[in-house]
Design an enzyme around this catalytic site. Structure first.
Site, short mmCIF file in Angstrom:
data_model
loop_
_atom_site.label_atom_id
_atom_site.label_comp_id
_atom_site.label_asym_id
_atom_site.label_seq_id
_atom_site.Cartn_x
_atom_site.Cartn_y
_atom_site.Cartn_z
N ASP A 155 3.59 -4.63 7.67
CA ASP A 155 1.81 -4.45 8.41
C ASP A 155 0.97 -5.13 8.38
O ASP A 155 0.74 -5.81 6.81
CB ASP A 155 2.08 -3.48 5.96
N HIS A 185 1.03 -1.03 0.09
CA HIS A 185 -0.26 0.23 0.13
C HIS A 185 1.08 0.79 0.34
O HIS A 185 2.02 0.87 0.62
CB HIS A 185 -0.57 -0.01 1.67
N1 C6P Z 1 -5.96 0.74 2.94
C1 C6P Z 1 -7.89 -0.07 1.52
O1 C6P Z 1 -9.49 0.64 1.01
P1 C6P Z 1 -4.86 4.05 7.08
O2 C6P Z 1 -5.76 4.63 6.08
O3 C6P Z 1 -3.75 3.92 7.99
O4 C6P Z 1 -6.23 3.24 8.12
O5 C6P Z 1 -4.20 2.19 6.71
C2 C6P Z 1 -3.62 1.99 5.82
C3 C6P Z 1 -3.42 1.00 5.17
C4 C6P Z 1 -2.50 0.22 5.10
N2 C6P Z 1 -1.43 -0.95 4.83
C5 C6P Z 1 -2.39 -1.69 4.16
C6 C6P Z 1 -2.42 -2.82 3.69
C7 C6P Z 1 -3.94 -0.98 3.74
O6 C6P Z 1 -5.16 -2.02 3.55
C8 C6P Z 1 -3.74 -0.04 3.74
C9 C6P Z 1 -5.71 1.05 3.85
C10 C6P Z 1 -7.51 0.89 2.93
O7 C6P Z 1 -7.65 -0.30 1.32
C11 C6P Z 1 -7.85 2.03 2.64
S1 C6P Z 1 -6.66 2.83 1.24
#
Ligand code: C6P
Length: 408
Positions: free
Chosen positions: A201, A123
């Site tokens: 992650d 991501h």
């Molecule tokens: N993915 C999706 O629709 P946050 O935004 O900080 O809560 O998470 C970020 C993030 C980091 N790593 C992974 C593997 C993720 O899936 C996500 C968030 C969402 O796939 C929003 S973009």
């Protein structure tokens, strides 16, 4: 056996309609819906407990502090951290990873000869903070490639580990494709061939299966609360005690000091050294309620139901001609990502599904390098939670067929 009607009854939003149709919510990888227990704990904090934490001698402040620290202990048990003070509350995975990168550069831990390894499956929030760290320190970023199935090339990892490798950071589960990476194997490989710190992650892992950070032996583990039934603006960074102790703070301010004078400031003990400012108290307490929600269902029950759903969804979608599932043969959880060939772009399909009350995510899913690899602009992504049903999958399949008829 999972009792789906009992579980669904706990999610008031599942009763609403979208465009006159019952909501079918298949965008859980973006954020899950929240059960009443979580909503009530959050609202109850404001009704009964609202006070700042760790500051007041007065009763309300002590009650709020107890609730938040109790929630930290629940999270500690949830991921099997050795100590509760290894659990740092953040506002999500993004902040957790940025915390690590800034703590590293604030501590002078990296220089221009050092290397950071990530993967092609990340991501953006596990790419950009590392790029920014490289800009600040001169360190080099290396990327583990994937094959056509989205599977990581572990030979690349093996060949590139050395004394120069300071960090290896990778997701447990890809949000775009749902691929479950062989993290245990990767961690053994890294431990055997370098002294690098390992960052996992876990944003798309904790909602779906049991995670044990001690068994994994990672140095850091980051995740978001809002993808595991907790409120938005909640998240966690787990770090091994010795690793966290060796780092300078990320943010400075209230709450994170032991003593402060104009000449010299000393920092508070873990975890508070990394929790500057007033935290998201209500959200952090409600995160504990989300942990209870998952544990009351039981990891095995939840995982089995979601795996069955995924298998059912993939089989049914593949009945549709000219439909490609990305990472079709890889070990996956929670997500099926697909495109219709010659039938519009992913957002066209998403808009037609929305008119049928079906919520999916379309586009690049904050993983543009994956889309570039497959030479596509985006995918349609259906992602599952414990409350989803086979009937909802059937409706998705009928919706996709309808989109195909309309768009081709
Ligand atoms: N993915 C999706 O629709 P946050 O935004 O900080 O809560 O998470 C970020 C993030 C980091 N790593 C992974 C593997 C993720 O899936 C996500 C968030 C969402 O796939 C929003 S973009």
């Amino acid at each position: 056996m999972i009792n789906l009607s009992q579980i669904r009854a706990q999610f008031p939003i599942l009763n609403r309609e979208i465009h006159g149709k019952p909501l079918i919510y298949l965008d859980n990888a973006a954020t899950s819906q929240k059960p009443l227990s979580v909503i009530e704990v959050e609202s109850n904090y404001y009704k009964e407990l609202n006070a700042n934490v760790h500051r007041g001698i007065h009763t309300l402040s002590q009650l709020a502090t107890d609730e938040m620290e109790n929630s930290r202990k629940k999270v500690q048990k949830f991921i099997n951290a050795k100590h509760d003070y290894e659990v740092i509350f953040t506002k999500g995975t993004t902040e957790s990873i940025n915390l690590i990168t800034y703590a590293l550069s604030n501590s002078g831990k990296l220089s221009k000869d050092d290397e950071i390894i990530i993967t092609h499956l990340e991501h953006h929030s596990n790419i950009v903070p590392w790029q920014m760290l490289c800009q600040r320190t001169g360190a080099k970023l290396k990327v583990i490639p994937i094959n056509e199935e989205g599977i990581l090339n572990l030979d690349f990892l093996r060949e590139n580990l050395s004394d120069r490798t300071k960090i290896v950071s990778f997701n447990y589960v890809s949000n775009a494709l749902g691929i479950v990476n062989p993290v245990q194997e990767m961690i053994s490989l890294i431990r055997q061939n370098s002294g690098a710190w390992i960052v996992v992650d876990g944003a798309q892992a904790v909602p779906h299966f049991k995670v044990d950070v001690q068994a994994l032996d990672c140095d850091f583990f980051a995740f978001s609360g809002h993808k595991m039934y907790a409120p938005t603006g909640t998240g966690v960074l787990y770090g091994k005690e010795a690793v966290l102790e060796s780092l300078e703070p990320f943010h400075g301010g209230g709450e994170m000091i032991a003593t402060c004078s104009f000449e010299k400031t000393t920092y508070a003990a873990l975890p508070f050294k990394f929790e500057a400012g007033t935290p998201n108290i209500a959200g952090n307490i409600a995160l504990g309620a989300a942990v209870d929600f998952i544990e009351n269902i039981g990891h095995e029950t939840l995982q089995q139901h979601e795996n069955n759903l995924l298998k059912y969804a993939q089989n049914r979608l593949l009945e549709i001609e000219k439909l490609t599932v990305y990472g079709e043969k890889a070990h996956r959880t929670g997500v099926v990502s697909f495109n219709l060939q010659n039938a519009g772009i992913s957002s066209d399909v998403g808009m037609i599904l929305d008119k049928l009350g079906i919520a999916v995510r379309t586009g690049h899913h904050c993983t543009q390098p994956i889309m570039d690899f497959f030479n596509i602009a985006g995918t349609v992504r259906a992602s599952f939670a414990v409350y989803n049903t086979n009937e909802e999958v059937d409706a998705l399949v009928e919706g996709v067929k309808k989109a195909q008829r309309m768009l081709s």
